[in-house]
Design a protein around this motif. Sequence first.
Motif, PDB file in Angstrom:
ATOM      1  N   VAL A   4      20.376  17.192  12.624  1.00 50.78           N
ATOM      2  CA  VAL A   4      19.899  15.589  13.236  1.00 50.78           C
ATOM      3  C   VAL A   4      20.529  14.838  12.218  1.00 50.78           C
ATOM      4  O   VAL A   4      20.913  15.665  11.056  1.00 50.78           O
ATOM      5  CB  VAL A   4      18.650  15.771  13.095  1.00 50.78           C
ATOM      6  N   ASP A   5      21.140  14.299  13.019  1.00 51.80           N
ATOM      7  CA  ASP A   5      21.909  12.528  12.147  1.00 51.80           C
ATOM      8  C   ASP A   5      20.137  11.948  11.558  1.00 51.80           C
ATOM      9  O   ASP A   5      19.602  11.300  11.717  1.00 51.80           O
ATOM     10  CB  ASP A   5      22.800  11.995  12.717  1.00 51.80           C
ATOM     11  N   THR A   6      21.052  10.852  10.533  1.00 51.52           N
ATOM     12  CA  THR A   6      20.385   9.921   9.582  1.00 51.52           C
ATOM     13  C   THR A   6      19.512   8.881  10.526  1.00 51.52           C
ATOM     14  O   THR A   6      17.973   9.081  10.150  1.00 51.52           O
ATOM     15  CB  THR A   6      21.242   9.117   8.936  1.00 51.52           C
ATOM     16  N   ASP A   7      20.338   8.518  11.973  1.00 48.08           N
ATOM     17  CA  ASP A   7      19.276   7.698  12.965  1.00 48.08           C
ATOM     18  C   ASP A   7      18.718   8.316  13.201  1.00 48.08           C
ATOM     19  O   ASP A   7      17.459   7.279  13.309  1.00 48.08           O
ATOM     20  CB  ASP A   7      20.605   6.484  13.347  1.00 48.08           C
ATOM     21  N   VAL A   8      18.500   8.551  13.894  1.00 44.93           N
ATOM     22  CA  VAL A   8      17.265   9.483  14.478  1.00 44.93           C
ATOM     23  C   VAL A   8      15.810   9.943  12.939  1.00 44.93           C
ATOM     24  O   VAL A   8      14.831   9.816  13.434  1.00 44.93           O
ATOM     25  CB  VAL A   8      17.916  11.652  14.952  1.00 44.93           C
ATOM     26  N   LEU A   9      16.263  10.371  11.780  1.00 45.57           N
ATOM     27  CA  LEU A   9      15.652  10.688  11.042  1.00 45.57           C
ATOM     28  C   LEU A   9      14.695   9.388  10.830  1.00 45.57           C
ATOM     29  O   LEU A   9      13.691   9.125  10.557  1.00 45.57           O
ATOM     30  CB  LEU A   9      15.825  11.929   9.646  1.00 45.57           C
ATOM     31  N   ILE A  10      15.568   8.421  10.171  1.00 44.33           N
ATOM     32  CA  ILE A  10      14.894   7.397  10.007  1.00 44.33           C
ATOM     33  C   ILE A  10      14.300   6.769  11.153  1.00 44.33           C
ATOM     34  O   ILE A  10      12.760   5.681  10.559  1.00 44.33           O
ATOM     35  CB  ILE A  10      16.337   6.088  10.133  1.00 44.33           C
ATOM     36  N   ASP A  11      14.293   6.681  12.378  1.00 43.87           N
ATOM     37  CA  ASP A  11      13.866   6.669  13.903  1.00 43.87           C
ATOM     38  C   ASP A  11      12.196   7.391  13.264  1.00 43.87           C
ATOM     39  O   ASP A  11      10.560   6.832  13.860  1.00 43.87           O
ATOM     40  CB  ASP A  11      14.680   6.837  14.767  1.00 43.87           C
ATOM     41  N   VAL A  12      12.123   8.730  13.140  1.00 42.52           N
ATOM     42  CA  VAL A  12      11.167   9.431  13.400  1.00 42.52           C
ATOM     43  C   VAL A  12      10.135   8.828  12.263  1.00 42.52           C
ATOM     44  O   VAL A  12       9.193   9.084  12.279  1.00 42.52           O
ATOM     45  CB  VAL A  12      11.515  10.708  12.292  1.00 42.52           C
ATOM     46  N   GLN A  13      11.130   8.404  10.334  1.00 45.77           N
ATOM     47  CA  GLN A  13      10.127   8.061   9.680  1.00 45.77           C
ATOM     48  C   GLN A  13       9.557   6.306   9.655  1.00 45.77           C
ATOM     49  O   GLN A  13       8.561   6.849   9.256  1.00 45.77           O
ATOM     50  CB  GLN A  13      11.473   8.114   8.536  1.00 45.77           C
ATOM     51  N   ARG A  14       9.941   6.229  10.823  1.00 48.97           N
ATOM     52  CA  ARG A  14       9.581   4.563  11.050  1.00 48.97           C
ATOM     53  C   ARG A  14       8.764   4.892  11.638  1.00 48.97           C
ATOM     54  O   ARG A  14       7.675   4.045  12.485  1.00 48.97           O
ATOM     55  CB  ARG A  14      10.538   3.362  10.994  1.00 48.97           C
ATOM     56  N   GLY A  15       8.246   5.995  12.262  1.00 53.07           N
ATOM     57  CA  GLY A  15       7.180   6.435  13.468  1.00 53.07           C
ATOM     58  C   GLY A  15       7.061   5.681  14.922  1.00 53.07           C
ATOM     59  O   GLY A  15       6.525   5.192  15.824  1.00 53.07           O
ATOM     60  N   HIS A  16       8.769   5.863  15.391  1.00 48.01           N
ATOM     61  CA  HIS A  16       9.006   4.818  16.819  1.00 48.01           C
ATOM     62  C   HIS A  16       8.561   6.285  17.464  1.00 48.01           C
ATOM     63  O   HIS A  16       9.128   7.176  17.365  1.00 48.01           O
ATOM     64  CB  HIS A  16      10.344   4.874  16.457  1.00 48.01           C
ATOM     65  N   SER A 101      29.074  24.700  14.481  1.00 51.18           N
ATOM     66  CA  SER A 101      29.543  25.195  16.245  1.00 51.18           C
ATOM     67  C   SER A 101      27.919  24.288  16.941  1.00 51.18           C
ATOM     68  O   SER A 101      26.719  24.870  17.478  1.00 51.18           O
ATOM     69  CB  SER A 101      29.640  26.372  17.023  1.00 51.18           C
ATOM     70  N   ALA A 102      27.688  23.504  16.049  1.00 46.57           N
ATOM     71  CA  ALA A 102      26.116  22.756  16.139  1.00 46.57           C
ATOM     72  C   ALA A 102      26.062  21.355  16.947  1.00 46.57           C
ATOM     73  O   ALA A 102      27.118  21.345  17.037  1.00 46.57           O
ATOM     74  CB  ALA A 102      25.134  22.402  15.073  1.00 46.57           C
ATOM     75  N   THR A 103      24.667  21.423  17.241  1.00 39.87           N
ATOM     76  CA  THR A 103      25.220  20.320  18.349  1.00 39.87           C
ATOM     77  C   THR A 103      24.585  18.706  17.359  1.00 39.87           C
ATOM     78  O   THR A 103      23.533  19.437  16.794  1.00 39.87           O
ATOM     79  CB  THR A 103      23.848  20.043  20.104  1.00 39.87           C
ATOM     80  N   LEU A 104      24.596  17.979  18.001  1.00 39.18           N
ATOM     81  CA  LEU A 104      24.191  16.869  16.227  1.00 39.18           C
ATOM     82  C   LEU A 104      22.817  16.335  17.231  1.00 39.18           C
ATOM     83  O   LEU A 104      23.907  14.824  18.661  1.00 39.18           O
ATOM     84  CB  LEU A 104      25.488  16.231  15.786  1.00 39.18           C
ATOM     85  N   PHE A 105      22.190  15.417  16.958  1.00 36.99           N
ATOM     86  CA  PHE A 105      21.130  14.665  17.544  1.00 36.99           C
ATOM     87  C   PHE A 105      21.595  13.717  16.607  1.00 36.99           C
ATOM     88  O   PHE A 105      21.938  13.364  15.713  1.00 36.99           O
ATOM     89  CB  PHE A 105      19.975  14.760  17.711  1.00 36.99           C
ATOM     90  N   THR A 106      21.982  12.551  17.479  1.00 36.16           N
ATOM     91  CA  THR A 106      22.465  11.137  17.045  1.00 36.16           C
ATOM     92  C   THR A 106      22.727  10.307  18.124  1.00 36.16           C
ATOM     93  O   THR A 106      22.505  10.464  19.778  1.00 36.16           O
ATOM     94  CB  THR A 106      24.305  11.332  16.399  1.00 36.16           C
ATOM     95  N   PHE A 107      22.578   8.566  17.198  1.00 35.12           N
ATOM     96  CA  PHE A 107      22.823   7.980  18.863  1.00 35.12           C
ATOM     97  C   PHE A 107      23.596   6.467  18.058  1.00 35.12           C
ATOM     98  O   PHE A 107      24.604   6.480  19.145  1.00 35.12           O
ATOM     99  CB  PHE A 107      21.512   6.504  18.411  1.00 35.12           C
ATOM    100  N   ASN A 108      25.358   7.419  16.975  1.00 44.18           N
ATOM    101  CA  ASN A 108      25.850   7.026  16.554  1.00 44.18           C
ATOM    102  C   ASN A 108      27.034   7.841  17.920  1.00 44.18           C
ATOM    103  O   ASN A 108      28.836   8.111  16.941  1.00 44.18           O
ATOM    104  CB  ASN A 108      26.452   7.457  14.973  1.00 44.18           C
ATOM    105  N   VAL A 121      24.011  14.582  21.426  1.00 38.32           N
ATOM    106  CA  VAL A 121      23.105  14.018  22.133  1.00 38.32           C
ATOM    107  C   VAL A 121      22.575  13.288  21.941  1.00 38.32           C
ATOM    108  O   VAL A 121      22.256  13.182  20.738  1.00 38.32           O
ATOM    109  CB  VAL A 121      22.252  15.846  21.819  1.00 38.32           C
ATOM    110  N   ARG A 122      21.968  12.184  22.242  1.00 37.63           N
ATOM    111  CA  ARG A 122      21.018  11.112  22.364  1.00 37.63           C
ATOM    112  C   ARG A 122      19.310  12.122  22.430  1.00 37.63           C
ATOM    113  O   ARG A 122      19.472  12.019  23.696  1.00 37.63           O
ATOM    114  CB  ARG A 122      20.889   9.499  22.864  1.00 37.63           C
ATOM    115  N   PRO A 123      18.719  12.534  21.494  1.00 32.56           N
ATOM    116  CA  PRO A 123      17.849  12.888  21.457  1.00 32.56           C
ATOM    117  C   PRO A 123      16.641  12.470  22.548  1.00 32.56           C
ATOM    118  O   PRO A 123      15.484  12.960  23.138  1.00 32.56           O
ATOM    119  CB  PRO A 123      17.360  13.647  20.868  1.00 32.56           C
TER     120      PRO A 123
END
Length: 126
Positions: A4-16, A101-108, A121-123
Amino acid sequence: MDLVDTDVLIDVQRGHPPALAWFAGLADLPAVPGFVVMELVQDARNAREVRRALKLVTPLQVVWPTELDCAQALSHFAAYHLSHGLGLLDAVIAACAVGLSATLFTFNDKHYRVVPGLTTVRPYTR
């Protein structure tokens, strides 16, 4: 393995709400690159936010790039920084994902799309 990338975790942290729903619905938790954890800490404005960031990633496995991943990150950074805006940490995170060999969840998508062999993948919908 998924990362999981930073942008996704920031969304989780902000309660999106879509991020929270996606995260809560995961059967298996993704891992997080150590540099993503560092980015979360870097973005904190005070000690309380640092603790909050670290608490967020506590249930996640932290993974680090290998020496080979770092060499690949340098190669991609040199090749794509000027032409595509690939950032230093994005190059390392991408190389870590490819090395595992991982999938990266990100919007970047803009920066990561140039990295050969990287699956993103955009999660959820923003």
